[in-house]
Design a protein around this motif. Structure first.
Motif, short mmCIF file in Angstrom:
data_model
loop_
_atom_site.label_atom_id
_atom_site.label_comp_id
_atom_site.label_asym_id
_atom_site.label_seq_id
_atom_site.Cartn_x
_atom_site.Cartn_y
_atom_site.Cartn_z
N SER A 66 -64.36 107.79 6.14
CA SER A 66 -63.95 107.86 4.66
C SER A 66 -62.77 108.60 4.34
N ILE A 67 -62.20 108.19 3.18
CA ILE A 67 -60.69 108.76 2.94
C ILE A 67 -61.01 109.43 1.51
N HIS A 68 -60.62 110.55 1.53
CA HIS A 68 -60.53 111.55 0.46
C HIS A 68 -59.08 111.62 -0.11
N LEU A 69 -58.61 111.61 -1.05
CA LEU A 69 -57.24 111.76 -1.61
C LEU A 69 -57.15 112.84 -2.30
N ALA A 70 -56.44 114.20 -2.13
CA ALA A 70 -56.53 115.27 -2.72
C ALA A 70 -54.98 115.59 -3.20
N LYS A 71 -54.85 115.86 -4.32
CA LYS A 71 -53.65 116.17 -4.98
C LYS A 71 -53.31 117.64 -4.55
#
Length: 185
Positions: free
Chosen positions: A179-184
């Motif tokens: 799973s890929i989680h994009l965080a700013k």
């Protein structure tokens, strides 16, 4: 249209039946321009329906029922437009518009009168030949090839079911855990 100084404006009330004031009395709007069919017309109704079903009757009112040539709906304003800062005279604009529309319509009519019948014959001949080839040559050849290749079809389905399907299913399950989680930041 130009009005003379002594001309009078005449307002004509067409009596639109969709006006709510007229429908308040509870009566149905009456259509005065439609006459009831005569006895001869009632007898011809059955034969006229058969004529309307015919494949060879051209559609005079609807010539592009599928909207194939919607992109060719060109008007004068689509081709020539003057910005607010630069304007020609009103008479020049009106005459240009009229000449554009008249020349567009009449040149199209002349060219179609010259080319439509020969191109229709050529197109009909081409489509008839292609249909004949497809129906009487390609279709039977393809069916013969498919009948002779049934063993190859069954072999291919076995290869897909035994080797390829399990491999791709296991690869999908392995990759499904990621799973890929994009965080700013």
């Amino acid at each position: 249209m130009m009005k003379g100084e002594d001309s009078e404006e005449v307002e004509i009330d067409l009596g639109d039946s969709s006006d709510p004031e007229e429908l308040d009395n509870g009566e149905e709007p009456q259509t005065l321009w439609r006459a009831p069919p005569s006895l001869e017309e009632e007898e011809d109704i059955h034969t006229s329906i058969l004529v309307e079903i015919s494949d060879t009757k051209p559609l005079i009112n609807v010539r592009d029922p599928r909207g194939i040539n919607d992109c060719l709906k060109v008007t004068f304003e689509d081709v020539i437009a003057e910005p607010v800062s630069v304007r020609s005279g009103d008479r020049v604009w009106i005459w240009s518009n009229a000449l554009f529309e008249v020349s567009r319509v009449w040149i199209y009519r002349i060219v179609t009168a010259i080319l439509a019948i020969p191109l229709s014959i050529i197109s009909g001949l081409l489509f008839a030949i292609l249909s004949c080839i497809h129906i009487w040559i390609l279709g039977p050849c393809i069916q013969c090839i498919l009948m002779g290749m049934r063993w190859l079809q069954s072999l291919w389905s076995i290869v897909l079911g035994v080797i390829v399907h399990p491999f791709l299913t296991s690869a999908g399950r392995c990759c499904g855990g990621f799973s890929i989680h994009l965080a700013k930041e």
